[in-house]
Design a protein around this motif. Structure first.
Motif, PDB file in Angstrom:
ATOM      1  N   LEU A  82       7.379  19.916   5.028  1.00 14.90           N
ATOM      2  CA  LEU A  82       6.062  20.146   5.611  1.00 14.90           C
ATOM      3  C   LEU A  82       5.004  19.281   4.936  1.00 14.90           C
ATOM      4  O   LEU A  82       4.135  18.714   5.593  1.00 14.90           O
ATOM      5  N   SER A  83       5.112  19.165   3.637  1.00 10.49           N
ATOM      6  CA  SER A  83       4.081  18.444   2.885  1.00 10.49           C
ATOM      7  C   SER A  83       4.264  16.929   2.921  1.00 10.49           C
ATOM      8  O   SER A  83       3.297  16.180   3.109  1.00 10.49           O
ATOM      9  N   HIS A  84       5.488  16.458   2.743  1.00  6.57           N
ATOM     10  CA  HIS A  84       5.702  15.026   2.538  1.00  6.57           C
ATOM     11  C   HIS A  84       6.323  14.287   3.719  1.00  6.57           C
ATOM     12  O   HIS A  84       6.481  13.063   3.658  1.00  6.57           O
ATOM     13  N   VAL A  85       6.681  14.992   4.776  1.00  9.58           N
ATOM     14  CA  VAL A  85       7.301  14.321   5.921  1.00  9.58           C
ATOM     15  C   VAL A  85       6.525  14.586   7.202  1.00  9.58           C
ATOM     16  O   VAL A  85       5.995  13.664   7.828  1.00  9.58           O
ATOM     17  N   GLN A  86       6.416  15.840   7.594  1.00 10.32           N
ATOM     18  CA  GLN A  86       5.883  16.184   8.906  1.00 10.32           C
ATOM     19  C   GLN A  86       4.464  15.692   9.139  1.00 10.32           C
ATOM     20  O   GLN A  86       4.135  15.147  10.190  1.00 10.32           O
ATOM     21  N   LEU A 109       0.807  -1.225   0.000  1.00  8.11           N
ATOM     22  CA  LEU A 109       0.000   0.000   0.000  1.00  8.11           C
ATOM     23  C   LEU A 109       0.840   1.274   0.000  1.00  8.11           C
ATOM     24  O   LEU A 109       0.343   2.339  -0.407  1.00  8.11           O
ATOM     25  N   ALA A 110       2.081   1.188   0.451  1.00  8.16           N
ATOM     26  CA  ALA A 110       2.912   2.390   0.574  1.00  8.16           C
ATOM     27  C   ALA A 110       2.994   3.208  -0.712  1.00  8.16           C
ATOM     28  O   ALA A 110       2.925   4.447  -0.664  1.00  8.16           O
ATOM     29  N   PRO A 111       3.114   2.591  -1.894  1.00  8.20           N
ATOM     30  CA  PRO A 111       3.179   3.402  -3.112  1.00  8.20           C
ATOM     31  C   PRO A 111       1.898   4.179  -3.404  1.00  8.20           C
ATOM     32  O   PRO A 111       1.922   5.122  -4.215  1.00  8.20           O
ATOM     33  N   LEU A 112       0.780   3.773  -2.785  1.00  8.14           N
ATOM     34  CA  LEU A 112      -0.488   4.466  -3.023  1.00  8.14           C
ATOM     35  C   LEU A 112      -0.644   5.712  -2.151  1.00  8.14           C
ATOM     36  O   LEU A 112      -1.541   6.525  -2.397  1.00  8.14           O
ATOM     37  N   LEU A 113       0.187   5.850  -1.127  1.00  8.77           N
ATOM     38  CA  LEU A 113       0.064   6.973  -0.193  1.00  8.77           C
ATOM     39  C   LEU A 113       0.462   8.320  -0.798  1.00  8.77           C
ATOM     40  O   LEU A 113      -0.326   9.268  -0.765  1.00  8.77           O
ATOM     41  N   LYS A 150       8.874   3.217   4.852  1.00  7.77           N
ATOM     42  CA  LYS A 150       8.977   4.531   4.206  1.00  7.77           C
ATOM     43  C   LYS A 150       7.589   5.046   3.851  1.00  7.77           C
ATOM     44  O   LYS A 150       6.654   4.268   3.675  1.00  7.77           O
ATOM     45  N   ILE A 151       7.479   6.355   3.733  1.00  6.93           N
ATOM     46  CA  ILE A 151       6.166   6.950   3.462  1.00  6.93           C
ATOM     47  C   ILE A 151       6.096   7.652   2.119  1.00  6.93           C
ATOM     48  O   ILE A 151       5.043   8.142   1.739  1.00  6.93           O
ATOM     49  N   ASN A 152       7.215   7.715   1.395  1.00  3.41           N
ATOM     50  CA  ASN A 152       7.219   8.418   0.111  1.00  3.41           C
ATOM     51  C   ASN A 152       7.744   7.529  -1.010  1.00  3.41           C
ATOM     52  O   ASN A 152       8.475   7.969  -1.891  1.00  3.41           O
ATOM     53  N   THR A 153       7.343   6.271  -0.977  1.00  5.96           N
ATOM     54  CA  THR A 153       7.773   5.308  -1.987  1.00  5.96           C
ATOM     55  C   THR A 153       7.426   5.799  -3.386  1.00  5.96           C
ATOM     56  O   THR A 153       6.287   6.191  -3.664  1.00  5.96           O
ATOM     57  N   GLY A 154       8.423   5.803  -4.263  1.00 10.54           N
ATOM     58  CA  GLY A 154       8.191   6.184  -5.654  1.00 10.54           C
ATOM     59  C   GLY A 154       8.260   7.670  -5.934  1.00 10.54           C
ATOM     60  O   GLY A 154       8.124   8.095  -7.088  1.00 10.54           O
ATOM     61  N   MET A 155       8.488   8.482  -4.906  1.00  9.28           N
ATOM     62  CA  MET A 155       8.560   9.929  -5.094  1.00  9.28           C
ATOM     63  C   MET A 155       9.954  10.354  -5.571  1.00  9.28           C
ATOM     64  O   MET A 155      10.914   9.577  -5.490  1.00  9.28           O
ATOM     65  N   PRO A 156      10.103  11.590  -6.052  1.00  8.08           N
ATOM     66  CA  PRO A 156      11.422  12.079  -6.470  1.00  8.08           C
ATOM     67  C   PRO A 156      12.437  12.006  -5.341  1.00  8.08           C
ATOM     68  O   PRO A 156      12.086  12.042  -4.154  1.00  8.08           O
ATOM     69  N   SER A 194      14.943  13.482   1.824  1.00  2.90           N
ATOM     70  CA  SER A 194      14.577  14.366   2.939  1.00  2.90           C
ATOM     71  C   SER A 194      13.874  13.577   4.041  1.00  2.90           C
ATOM     72  O   SER A 194      14.116  13.795   5.236  1.00  2.90           O
ATOM     73  N   GLU A 195      13.000  12.651   3.642  1.00  3.63           N
ATOM     74  CA  GLU A 195      12.313  11.813   4.631  1.00  3.63           C
ATOM     75  C   GLU A 195      13.310  11.017   5.460  1.00  3.63           C
ATOM     76  O   GLU A 195      13.238  10.988   6.695  1.00  3.63           O
ATOM     77  N   GLU A 196      14.252  10.357   4.785  1.00  4.77           N
ATOM     78  CA  GLU A 196      15.200   9.516   5.507  1.00  4.77           C
ATOM     79  C   GLU A 196      16.166  10.345   6.343  1.00  4.77           C
ATOM     80  O   GLU A 196      16.487   9.976   7.480  1.00  4.77           O
TER      81      GLU A 196
END
Length: 472
Positions: free
Chosen positions: A317-321, A101-105, A235-241, A247-249
């Motif tokens: 702010l948008s993709h991590v916090q 499901l992570a890639p769908l987030l 991870k929470i931003n699978t497949g993102m740039p 930045s997440e890691e």
């Protein structure tokens, strides 16, 4: 290699190996020791064995040893076994579902349409519920958790238990938000009913760690999200740039590195406390001076990573916090009132609870918030250091003696923490000021804020200024 001279202080020969271990751990964390894996583990093991050997000597050592053994699975930072093949079969499906499901987030650009976002959130949750219902055997999961509760760690090893805690915590946050970046329609929810497959295990896990918030904490979602091989697991931003994923890691690793570099500080805090209690103020001074010295690389690990070059302001702010926030609650069965819970916060970090206790400062979090969000054995460590804090016993003494030198070191520790809290205040404003039109102003640790970004930052600034004024 600053403060290397510290290892040449006159010390008993029997402690030489311990001191060298401290040096290796510090230098490994800086990247100076290149064959670092072995040396880092060796240095950590030296410190942990020394802490265990002191457990019968003082309450602070006993509490720290207990934390390392039970919550840390024998190590610190806590060991988390994310090797999927070694998990009990009944638990593996949780990780498999999260990874499916992570890639769908995440989405690079979120929708600003509430109807579209409502449908997106509902669809994700529906898919999640169905996968859990179809594939999780709650009876087998319950049996494993009850075995752990009965002390059967041969059936459910502690390092796997830690990793499962992270898995369920990450899954709960994924279900809570259902899309990254988080959106207004999800923020405005007051209650989110979790699937039984995520709720029942959570009850066992939180009972073990001794905190009752449905949102988890810094330990469950960040500290335990790194495996024994250093791999970032959930991870929470699978497949993102790459700018988003890196930045997440980088953000998550800040919290891990604080505890990695914090271990020798905990060790010296224990020894300083013991030596003072024994009346050996010369030895006490040595350990307090080491704490001062070791704070520099630890705090530098924050300064070196929490900036736009490592963690992009445009995406944090948008993709991590937002993922680490919570902002929903439930009806309290005793009072019949609705109770809201917040999410993760840097105020839950063990190192700062321990340092505040060691310095004799009041904790930032209220007793209620500590009990909700900080694991019980971590709370106990902060309280033990506070109970045995000797800082006020050496304050206001005449210059020139050992007491005065200890007081000078305490003053330098406070100064460095004040500089850190001031820098954090400045950087927090910069990161929180970024545009996020898909959402309302919100922090992870305090949920929804004021109607505008400017008002929200002023609201948060009051908390940070208050804590800065208390750091004396």
């Amino acid at each position: 290699m600053e403060n290397i001279a510290l290892i040449f202080w006159p010390i008993p020969v029997g402690l030489l190996t311990i001191v060298l271990g401290l040096f290796l751990l510090r230098e490994t964390s800086r990247g100076i020791t290149r064959d670092g894996d072995y040396k880092e583990k060796h240095a950590k093991n030296i410190l942990i064995e020394e802490i265990k050997s002191l457990a019968d000597s003082h309450e602070t050592a006993a509490v720290l040893a207990d934390l390392i053994h039970k919550d840390g699975a024998g190590s610190w930072p806590p060991r988390a076994n994310h090797d999927h093949s070694t998990w009990p079969e009944a638990l593996r499906v949780y990780k498999e579902i999260y990874l499916e499901l992570a890639p769908l987030l995440p989405k690079v650009t979120p929708s600003l349409d509430d109807d579209i976002n409502r449908a997106c959130v509902d669809d994700f949750r529906s898919c999640f519920r169905q996968k859990l219902r179809d594939r999780v055997d709650l009876v087998r999961v319950r049996d494993l958790l009850e075995a752990a509760g009965a002390g059967r760690w041969d059936v459910f090893p502690r390092d796997t238990y830690n990793a499962f805690y992270c898995c369920i915590a990450s899954s709960r946050h994924a279900y809570r938000w259902a899309t990254i970046p988080v959106v207004k329609v999800a923020q405005l929810e007051t209650v989110v009913d979790m699937p039984a497959e995520l709720d029942e295990p959570w009850t066992y896990l939180q009972r073990h760690y001794g905190c009752d918030s449905p949102s988890g904490n810094n330990t469950s979602n960040l500290l335990l999200n790194f495996g024994t091989d250093g791999e970032h697991a959930f991870k929470i931003n699978t497949g993102m740039p790459e700018s988003i994923t890196s930045s997440e890691e980088a953000f998550a690793r800040i919290f891990y590195n604080v505890e990695l570099l914090g271990l020798p500080i905990y060790h010296d805090m224990v020894l300083a406390t013991i030596r003072f209690a024994q009346g050996d103020k010369v030895a006490c001074l040595k350990h307090v001076a080491r704490i001062t010295a070791q704070l520099r690389p630890l705090l530098n690990s924050y300064y070196d990573h929490m900036h736009d070059g490592k963690i992009a302001r445009s995406v944090w702010l948008s993709h991590v916090q937002g993922f680490f926030a919570w902002g929903v609650g439930h009806i309290d069965k005793t009072s019949n009132e609705w109770v809201k819970f917040d999410g993760l916060s840097g105020n839950q970090v063990l190192l700062f609870h321990a340092l505040d206790g060691f310095l004799g400062l009041e904790p930032y979090l209220s007793p209620r918030d500590q009990e909700r969000n900080v694991p019980a054995r971590q709370r106990a460590l902060g309280k033990a250091f506070k109970k045995h804090s000797f800082r006020r016993m050496v304050s206001g003494v005449l210059q020139g003696g050992t007491d005065a030198k200890i007081e000078e070191e305490f003053s330098e520790i406070v100064k460095r923490i004040r500089v850190f809290r001031s820098a954090h205040r400045t950087r927090a404003k910069a990161y929180l000021s970024q545009p996020a039109p898909e959402r309302l102003p919100m922090t992870a640790g305090k949920s929804l804020l004021e109607p505008s970004t400017g008002e929200s930052i002023r609201f948060l600034d009051r908390f940070m200024v208050r804590r800065l004024s208390q750091t004396v």
